[in-house]
Design a protein around this motif. Structure first.
Motif, PDB file in Angstrom:
ATOM      1  N   GLY A   1       2.661  36.041  54.201  1.00  0.00           N
ATOM      2  CA  GLY A   1       3.922  36.740  53.617  1.00  0.00           C
ATOM      3  C   GLY A   1       3.550  35.826  52.499  1.00  0.00           C
ATOM      4  O   GLY A   1       2.716  34.484  51.875  1.00  0.00           O
ATOM      5  N   GLU A   2       4.669  35.915  50.989  1.00  0.00           N
ATOM      6  CA  GLU A   2       5.428  35.087  50.044  1.00  0.00           C
ATOM      7  C   GLU A   2       5.157  33.574  50.410  1.00  0.00           C
ATOM      8  O   GLU A   2       5.779  33.302  51.571  1.00  0.00           O
ATOM      9  CB  GLU A   2       5.885  35.821  48.624  1.00  0.00           C
TER      10      GLU A   2
ATOM     11  N   SER B   1       8.821  32.748  52.422  1.00  0.00           N
ATOM     12  CA  SER B   1       8.889  33.515  53.289  1.00  0.00           C
ATOM     13  C   SER B   1       9.146  32.772  54.686  1.00  0.00           C
ATOM     14  O   SER B   1      10.479  33.517  55.589  1.00  0.00           O
ATOM     15  CB  SER B   1       8.068  34.730  53.042  1.00  0.00           C
TER      16      SER B   1
ATOM     17  N   HIS C   1      -1.108  33.224  53.097  1.00  0.00           N
ATOM     18  CA  HIS C   1      -1.139  34.202  52.411  1.00  0.00           C
ATOM     19  C   HIS C   1      -1.879  35.027  51.828  1.00  0.00           C
ATOM     20  O   HIS C   1      -2.030  36.315  50.765  1.00  0.00           O
ATOM     21  CB  HIS C   1      -0.636  33.570  50.977  1.00  0.00           C
TER      22      HIS C   1
ATOM     23  N   TYR D   1       9.467  38.481  54.748  1.00  0.00           N
ATOM     24  CA  TYR D   1       9.667  38.063  53.858  1.00  0.00           C
ATOM     25  C   TYR D   1      11.524  37.849  54.274  1.00  0.00           C
ATOM     26  O   TYR D   1      11.829  37.939  54.651  1.00  0.00           O
ATOM     27  CB  TYR D   1       9.882  40.003  53.588  1.00  0.00           C
ATOM     28  N   ALA D   2      11.442  36.738  53.212  1.00  0.00           N
ATOM     29  CA  ALA D   2      12.992  35.961  53.241  1.00  0.00           C
ATOM     30  C   ALA D   2      13.430  35.352  54.483  1.00  0.00           C
ATOM     31  O   ALA D   2      14.382  35.675  54.564  1.00  0.00           O
ATOM     32  CB  ALA D   2      13.831  37.162  52.384  1.00  0.00           C
TER      33      ALA D   2
ATOM     34  N   TYR E   1       6.816  46.475  51.544  1.00  0.00           N
ATOM     35  CA  TYR E   1       7.030  45.371  51.766  1.00  0.00           C
ATOM     36  C   TYR E   1       5.365  44.773  51.869  1.00  0.00           C
ATOM     37  O   TYR E   1       4.983  44.534  50.979  1.00  0.00           O
ATOM     38  CB  TYR E   1       7.425  43.773  51.648  1.00  0.00           C
TER      39      TYR E   1
END
Length: 337
Positions: free
Chosen positions: A46-47, A50, A215, A231-232, A252
């Motif tokens: 994930g980013e 996250s 990532h 995500y988030a 995503y």
């Protein structure tokens, strides 16, 4: 997957942020459900921001969960009361950190950290046998001649060698699950493959499981058996790595896969998918947190948080659109039958 070694159920962690007049709650991890079985590598991708590292620190007991629970070999970590039980768990589930230099004490040689860990976590090894065990684990991660490396200081080693020392320290405890938090992100591309091979050898030759936080989609595809996409603060897709990356269902995940450089392919990331504001993780409302960036967004996405559902055998996805499409596919198959 075999019976889970390490399992999270509705795992959550929040942080209070802000000043005296304006305070909010940052939702770093929300209702995470996952399990890690024996002898497998699970990638968590994930980013930045996250929640990946927060999950690792929850599993390592650096943070306490705000909600949910963590179970190791069927026992809740909340039931670990004595110091002996806590040390036993931390030896079984050690962590390898992102920065290989700051995780080693520059004032001491390599032997210091390994021998100190053996003294603390391996009472079965006699003091006179600890040096031989330190040499054994250094050799196992590809550091040779190990007896010479043992007496070197961190500044005398390359970044790749220092990170191998980190894995050697973890291996000295006879771990069952290693939490590897971005272990290759600070290394040159030319030496990353060697460390990834160390991870696969630990799985294949010693049966050690790993949670590989990254990532980097390409490295996750190279080493992992299963993958979780975050995500988030929420896990939005999980399953066998070939299925998740070969045919991603969540928008995503599709964005992450499309962003991987491929000189042979046409540019797949559209402006529609990259627009939108960063996800709101401070006092977020209901709904999918990817909604503002999703080209397939519907009204229900903004009002109802999608649950993580099994839409294919072994593949779980948290997406209203993907769930609806899977339901239509099942209806078509049933009608054709």
């Amino acid at each position: 997957m075999t019976a889970p070694l390490l399992e999270a159920r509705n795992l959550s962690r929040t942080f209070r942020v802000g000043g005296l007049r304006s305070r909010g709650t940052l939702h770093a991890v929300d209702d995470a459900d996952f399990a890690i079985g024996a002898g497998e590598i699970v990638a968590l991708v994930g980013e930045s921001g996250s929640g990946k590292s927060t999950i690792a620190r929850l599993l390592a007991q650096v943070y306490r969960p705000t909600g949910g629970e963590i179970r190791f070999e069927g026992t809740s970590l909340a039931d670990l009361r004595s110091r002996r039980d806590v040390l036993r768990y931390r030896a079984a589930v050690p962590m390898v950190f992102q920065d290989p230099f700051s995780s080693l004490n520059p004032a001491y040689p390599v032997s210091h950290g390994i021998l100190r860990g053996l003294k603390l976590h391996r009472p079965d090894i006699a003091p006179g046998d600890r040096r031989a065990e330190a040499i054994r684990v250094l050799t196992a991660v590809g550091l040779a001649p190990a007896d010479q490396v043992l007496h070197r200081y961190p500044y005398e080693l390359s970044g790749g060698q220092r990170q191998r020392v980190g894995f050697a320290q973890a291996l000295a405890y006879r771990p069952k699950v290693i939490l590897a938090d971005e272990p290759v992100s600070m290394l040159d591309i030319s030496i990353r493959i060697g460390l990834l091979n160390v991870m696969t050898s630990l799985r294949d030759e010693r049966g050690v499981s790993l949670l590989y936080i990254t990532h980097d989609i390409a490295s996750a595809r190279y080493v992992a058996d299963r993958m979780m996409v975050m995500y988030a603060g929420r896990i939005v897709e999980a399953g066998p790595v070939d299925q998740v990356l070969g045919d991603p269902l969540h928008p995503y995940t599709q964005l992450l896969v499309a962003a991987v450089p491929d000189p042979r392919a046409e540019l797949a990331v559209t402006a529609e998918m990259t627009k939108g504001e960063p996800p709101k993780v401070i006092d977020p409302g209901p709904g999918c947190r990817f909604a503002d960036r999703c080209p397939l967004v519907r009204d229900v996405c903004r009002t109802t948080t999608p649950p993580l559902l099994e839409l294919r055998p072994g593949v779980e996805v948290a997406c209203h659109v993907a769930a609806d499409n899977a339901g239509r596919a099942e209806d078509s198959i049933a009608a054709a039958g």
